[in-house]
Each structure stands twice: as structure tokens, then as C-alpha cells.
Design an enzyme around this catalytic site. Structure first.
Site, PDB file in Angstrom:
ATOM      1  N   ARG A 151      78.315  -7.347   7.430  1.00 11.56           N
ATOM      2  CA  ARG A 151      79.515  -8.187   7.634  1.00 11.56           C
ATOM      3  C   ARG A 151      79.614  -8.712   9.059  1.00 11.56           C
ATOM      4  O   ARG A 151      80.716  -8.886   9.590  1.00 11.56           O
ATOM      5  CB  ARG A 151      80.796  -7.427   7.273  1.00 11.56           C
ATOM      6  N   ARG A 153      85.192 -12.125   9.386  1.00 12.74           N
ATOM      7  CA  ARG A 153      86.534 -12.197   9.961  1.00 12.74           C
ATOM      8  C   ARG A 153      86.697 -11.643  11.366  1.00 12.74           C
ATOM      9  O   ARG A 153      87.736 -11.855  11.982  1.00 12.74           O
ATOM     10  CB  ARG A 153      87.534 -11.508   9.025  1.00 12.74           C
ATOM     11  N   ARG A 162      86.751 -21.575   8.748  1.00 18.22           N
ATOM     12  CA  ARG A 162      87.249 -21.237   7.418  1.00 18.22           C
ATOM     13  C   ARG A 162      88.691 -21.716   7.172  1.00 18.22           C
ATOM     14  O   ARG A 162      89.191 -21.580   6.051  1.00 18.22           O
ATOM     15  CB  ARG A 162      87.191 -19.711   7.228  1.00 18.22           C
ATOM     16  N   ASP A 206      78.725 -13.814  -1.191  1.00 15.27           N
ATOM     17  CA  ASP A 206      79.391 -12.593  -1.651  1.00 15.27           C
ATOM     18  C   ASP A 206      78.661 -12.093  -2.883  1.00 15.27           C
ATOM     19  O   ASP A 206      78.012 -12.877  -3.585  1.00 15.27           O
ATOM     20  CB  ASP A 206      80.865 -12.844  -1.977  1.00 15.27           C
ATOM     21  N   TYR A 250      83.445  -4.405 -10.519  1.00 20.35           N
ATOM     22  CA  TYR A 250      84.398  -5.528 -10.395  1.00 20.35           C
ATOM     23  C   TYR A 250      84.644  -6.183 -11.755  1.00 20.35           C
ATOM     24  O   TYR A 250      85.776  -6.542 -12.088  1.00 20.35           O
ATOM     25  CB  TYR A 250      83.894  -6.556  -9.373  1.00 20.35           C
TER      26      TYR A 250
HETATM   27  O1  CP3 Z   1      77.545  -9.235   5.897  1.00 17.40           O
HETATM   28  C1  CP3 Z   1      77.846 -10.444   6.022  1.00 17.40           C
HETATM   29  O2  CP3 Z   1      78.364 -10.872   7.047  1.00 17.40           O
HETATM   30  C2  CP3 Z   1      77.446 -11.407   4.922  1.00 17.40           C
HETATM   31  C3  CP3 Z   1      78.424 -11.766   4.001  1.00 17.40           C
HETATM   32  C4  CP3 Z   1      78.922 -10.802   2.935  1.00 17.40           C
HETATM   33  C5  CP3 Z   1      80.228 -10.925   2.424  1.00 17.40           C
HETATM   34  N1  CP3 Z   1      80.356 -10.070   1.385  1.00 17.40           N
HETATM   35  C6  CP3 Z   1      81.232 -11.861   2.924  1.00 17.40           C
HETATM   36  C7  CP3 Z   1      82.658 -11.616   2.643  1.00 17.40           C
HETATM   37  C8  CP3 Z   1      78.273  -9.803   2.223  1.00 17.40           C
HETATM   38  C9  CP3 Z   1      76.887  -9.243   2.412  1.00 17.40           C
HETATM   39  C10 CP3 Z   1      79.197  -9.350   1.226  1.00 17.40           C
HETATM   40  C11 CP3 Z   1      78.857  -8.340   0.217  1.00 17.40           C
HETATM   41  C12 CP3 Z   1      79.950  -7.693  -0.509  1.00 17.40           C
HETATM   42  N2  CP3 Z   1      81.061  -8.247  -1.077  1.00 17.40           N
HETATM   43  C13 CP3 Z   1      79.951  -6.322  -0.828  1.00 17.40           C
HETATM   44  C14 CP3 Z   1      78.859  -5.361  -0.468  1.00 17.40           C
HETATM   45  C15 CP3 Z   1      78.943  -4.961   0.937  1.00 17.40           C
HETATM   46  C16 CP3 Z   1      80.022  -3.984   1.251  1.00 17.40           C
HETATM   47  O3  CP3 Z   1      80.880  -4.341   2.050  1.00 17.40           O
HETATM   48  O4  CP3 Z   1      79.972  -2.868   0.720  1.00 17.40           O
HETATM   49  C17 CP3 Z   1      81.104  -6.054  -1.567  1.00 17.40           C
HETATM   50  C18 CP3 Z   1      81.544  -4.712  -2.106  1.00 17.40           C
HETATM   51  C19 CP3 Z   1      81.796  -7.288  -1.723  1.00 17.40           C
HETATM   52  C20 CP3 Z   1      83.066  -7.539  -2.446  1.00 17.40           C
HETATM   53  C21 CP3 Z   1      84.073  -8.025  -1.476  1.00 17.40           C
HETATM   54  N3  CP3 Z   1      84.178  -9.334  -1.076  1.00 17.40           N
HETATM   55  C22 CP3 Z   1      85.024  -7.283  -0.739  1.00 17.40           C
HETATM   56  C23 CP3 Z   1      85.262  -5.790  -0.881  1.00 17.40           C
HETATM   57  C24 CP3 Z   1      85.695  -8.176   0.108  1.00 17.40           C
HETATM   58  C25 CP3 Z   1      86.734  -7.875   1.169  1.00 17.40           C
HETATM   59  C26 CP3 Z   1      88.130  -8.088   0.717  1.00 17.40           C
HETATM   60  C27 CP3 Z   1      89.060  -8.139   1.905  1.00 17.40           C
HETATM   61  O5  CP3 Z   1      89.459  -9.249   2.278  1.00 17.40           O
HETATM   62  O6  CP3 Z   1      89.354  -7.061   2.466  1.00 17.40           O
HETATM   63  C28 CP3 Z   1      85.156  -9.454  -0.122  1.00 17.40           C
HETATM   64  C29 CP3 Z   1      85.524 -10.697   0.567  1.00 17.40           C
HETATM   65  C30 CP3 Z   1      84.571 -11.130   1.609  1.00 17.40           C
HETATM   66  N4  CP3 Z   1      83.209 -11.128   1.490  1.00 17.40           N
HETATM   67  C31 CP3 Z   1      84.910 -11.648   2.884  1.00 17.40           C
HETATM   68  C32 CP3 Z   1      83.732 -11.969   3.529  1.00 17.40           C
HETATM   69  C33 CP3 Z   1      83.549 -12.604   4.889  1.00 17.40           C
HETATM   70  C34 CP3 Z   1      86.318 -11.882   3.387  1.00 17.40           C
HETATM   71  C35 CP3 Z   1      86.753 -13.204   2.845  1.00 17.40           C
HETATM   72  C36 CP3 Z   1      87.785 -13.854   3.676  1.00 17.40           C
HETATM   73  O7  CP3 Z   1      87.474 -14.289   4.810  1.00 17.40           O
HETATM   74  O8  CP3 Z   1      88.910 -13.982   3.163  1.00 17.40           O
END
Ligand code: CP3
Length: 351
Positions: A35, A39, A48, A84, A159
Site C-alpha cells: 500500500r 492514502r 484522486r 485492487d 468478499y
Molecule cells: O499496495 C499498493 O499500494 C497497491 C494498491 C493496492 C490497493 N489494494 C489499493 C487500495 C493493493 C495491492 C490492494 C490489495 C487489496 N485490496 C488487499 C490485499 C492487501 C491487504 O491489504 O491485505 C485487500 C484485502 C483489498 C481489499 C480492500 N480494498 C481493502 C481492505 C480496502 C481498504 C478500505 C479502507 O478504505 O479502509 C480497499 C480499498 C483500497 N485499495 C484503497 C486503496 C488505495 C483505498 C481506496 C481509497 O482511496 O478510498
């Protein structure tokens, strides 16, 4: 399509990240952050503004920009593709959204065989913006490798079955225990989608892939082995045929690290709860990735770097070590601390 045949950048041959992933000796301990694109960066929040998460993931230029941001800022040893784990499901037509502060939310959760059968397989035509973004990135990144990724079958299934984020994964595991035919069909479906998604990224030029099984720690080793591992194994085997190193990561997986390696990983990602010295003997002849507690970046810099030094020292006993946090960057992280951490890892003298 001849123009799809690509010549890797010659500098990639010296990439510390790829060397460590392959168990060769890198010039310094490579570092990137799960990540890292997201953010915690003001430049991310700026681009964004007013654009939804999934919408951003489908815009090749935006994906390119966001993926490059942490590489520019920190000089990390690898870029992770901005997307994602649920994006490929959205691309094939599953009605879902990513809600800020919540995560992926699925409109009609998957519960029956008919629900599974209604999910189409993923083809290149579903995700033209993915291949385009990867090609643009590879051209921009030069000697810095791009990591492609996919969600592993169990984590993505959670999910789909729960309909959103879950702590217990109760409905998911109830399907696994109580409806093995539906479970098997769902896991096959997701494994096919994940394998195709990784293939598309690798064919467009990604140099490595990471399979995120973030929630696999909810399983016993026996259940993991019987009902989940064969499907992750298939995804990793198909990625292996593409010749890219494969990282396999989960959270709370200290009891699964051996199996996660055996599933076909070149590198096993370790969360911060398991000391690397415990993890290394479990993963066998494989590299490890990790595993600084992501909250340590909120401590004074010298406290953070002292812990990082311990992790680098422990990592020396592994076949290879890629420095990372033990899970994703927490959104309120100070980018200055990640900069200090990157510089510390790069400057650390392995002797
Ligand atoms: O690592 C990186 O920077 C690359 C981008 C990336 C995202 N999601 C961007 C994202 C990667 C590799 C993921 C994978 C992902 N998504 C996982 C596996 C990794 C982990 O963290 O265990 C999982 C479980 C998800 C599902 C998911 N998507 C979650 C739990 C969330 C967070 C929700 C929150 O807002 O707390 C997301 C949203 C997400 N994915 C964001 C980003 C940058 C936030 C979106 C936003 O800016 O609103």
C-alpha cells in the site's frame, strides 16, 4: 501480436528486488511497502479528488501516475501496480463498489452454485486499461521492477460470500465446510480469474507478481491444505509458467507459512506478528518478505530504524530477504518516516 513482445529493460538484470526474490545476492537489501501507493501520500489524495476508487483503477493514465508516485518520492526498489483485488470481478461484471473507509462491498453476495456460475471468466478484453497501464509503467520505470498482483481465492471469496469486509469469515467458512461443491466451484472460478489477471499483467511487462491471501490466517492448516491451497497452487503454478518470481502473502499466517511456500511461492510474505527468525526455517528454500510492524512508523525514527536493523539482520539467514512492512501502510503514516526507513534500509551495511 508482435508488438506485444517486449524486451525487458537491461537494468532489471541488476535489480536488488529481483535478485533477492530469486535467492541471488543483491547489492543492498531491497525495500518496498505494501500500500505504498495510496492514502498516505498527499499527491495521491490530490489526483484522486472527486474520482471513485474503482473508476481510478480503470483509468490507465491515473493508474500509471499513482503507481509511480511512491517510486518517485521514496526511490523504493519496486513499484506495485495500483489496483485492487476486487477489480477483476468488477471488470467481468460483478456488481460491487469500494467504499471509502469500508472496503469492497458486493451488491448480491455469492451463496449458491447458480451465483457462482453467473460469474464470467476473465479475458484480456475485460481489462484493456490494465495492459495499457502496465505497458506505460514499464516504459516509465526503466530499471525499477513492477509487481503485478491478484487476490488469492480464499480472500476474494470472503468478499464475495460475505458481501463485504468480515472479521470472522463465518459465511465463507460455512460454505467451505457445508457446501463443498459450491465452494470448489467458487474457488475454481476465482483461481481462473486471478491466474488470468496475473498473466495479463506479466505479459504486459510486470517483472514479479504477488498473490494476496490477506485473510488466510482465519484457517487451520488442515482446512487450508484441503480446501484452499490447491486453488492458490494453481494460480502460482500458472504465474510460474510466465517466468516471473512469485510472492505469496497473508496476515496472521504463522501456522501456514510452510504451506504457503509449498503452494509454489518463490518468496513468502510474513506479517509482523511472526519474527523472521521463526518464519525462515518454516518457508524452506525460499526468500522472505517483511516484516516491520506498520505502527512502528509512528514511533521516533531511531526506534523505527533500530527495529528495521533487527529485521535486516534476521533476514540474512533467509535464502533472500525483501524488506517490507508486515502489512499495508496505514493511511495516517507520515511519508517522511517511510523516506527515512527507505534510506536506512538502503544504507544498511550487510557485512
Ligand atoms: O499496495 C499498493 O499500494 C497497491 C494498491 C493496492 C490497493 N489494494 C489499493 C487500495 C493493493 C495491492 C490492494 C490489495 C487489496 N485490496 C488487499 C490485499 C492487501 C491487504 O491489504 O491485505 C485487500 C484485502 C483489498 C481489499 C480492500 N480494498 C481493502 C481492505 C480496502 C481498504 C478500505 C479502507 O478504505 O479502509 C480497499 C480499498 C483500497 N485499495 C484503497 C486503496 C488505495 C483505498 C481506496 C481509497 O482511496 O478510498
Amino acid at each position: 501480436m508482435t508488438d506485444a513482445v517486449r524486451t525487458p529493460h537491461p537494468g532489471l538484470a541488476e535489480s536488488p528486488f529481483l535478485a533477492a526474490a530469486r535467492g541471488e545476492v543483491p547489492s543492498h537489501t531491497p525495500v518496498w511497502f505494501m500500500r505504498q501507493a495510496g492514502r498516505s501520500l498527499p499527491e495521491y489524495l490530490k489526483v484522486r479528488e472527486g474520482i471513485g476508487m474503482l473508476e481510478s483503477c480503470m483509468d490507465a493514465d491515473l493508474v500509471t501516475e499513482i503507481t509511480l508516485q511512491p517510486v518517485r518520492r521514496y526511490g523504493v526498489d519496486a513499484a506495485i501496480f495500483f489496483s485492487d483485488i476486487v477489480l477483476p470481478l468488477k471488470a467481468v461484471g460483478v456488481d460491487l463498489d469500494i467504499k471509502p473507509g469500508v472496503g469492497p462491498v458486493v451488491a448480491s453476495p455469492v451463496r449458491t452454485m447458480a451465483d457462482v456460475e453467473a460469474i464470467p471468466d476473465l479475458t484480456d478484453e475485460h481489462v484493456p486499461y490494465i495492459s495499457q497501464a502496465v505497458r506505460q509503467l514499464v516504459a516509465e520505470l526503466g530499471a525499477t521492477p513492477l509487481i503485478g498482483f491478484a487476490g488469492a481465492p480464499f480472500t476474494v471469496a470472503s468478499y464475495l460470500v460475505e458481501g463485504g469486509p468480515s472479521k470472522e469469515h463465518a459465511r465463507t467458512k460455512a460454505m467451505m465446510f457445508g457446501a463443498p461443491d459450491v465452494w470448489d466451484a467458487l474457488m475454481r472460478k476465482i483461481a481462473g480469474i486471478a491466474a488470468a489477471y496475473l498473466r495479463i499483467q506479466a505479459e504486459a511487462g510486470a517483472s514479479a507478481v504477488q498473490l494476496f491471501d490477506s485473510w488466510a490466517g482465519a484457517l487451520t492448516p488442515a482446512d487450508y491444505r484441503a480446501s484452499v491451497m490447491p486453488h492458490s497452487e494453481r494460480v502460482l503454478a500458472e504465474a510460474g509458467e510466465l517466468g516471473v518470481p512469485r510472492i505469496h502473502f497473508g496476515v496472521g499466517t504463522s501456522n501456514l507459512l510452510g504451506l504457503m511456500g509449498e503452494a509454489g511461492a518463490d518468496v513468502v510474505g510474513v506479517d509482523w506478528r511472526t519474527p523472521l527468525e521463526h518464519a525462515i526455517p518454516l518457508v524452506g528454500d525460499r526468500a522472505v518478505q517483511g516484516n516491520l510492524d506498520p505502527t512502528l512508523v509512528f514511533a521516533p525514527t531511531e526506534v523505527m530504524t533500530a527495529r528495521a536493523a533487527e529485521i535486516i539482520e534476521a533476514g540474512r539467514r533467509a535464502k533472500g530477504h525483501i524488506f517490507n512492512l508486515g502489512h499495508g501502510v496505514i493511511p495516517s503514516t507520515d511519508p517522511g518516516q517511510l523516506m527515512a526507513l527507505t534510506e536506512f534500509v538502503h544504507g544498511y551495511q550487510l557485512r
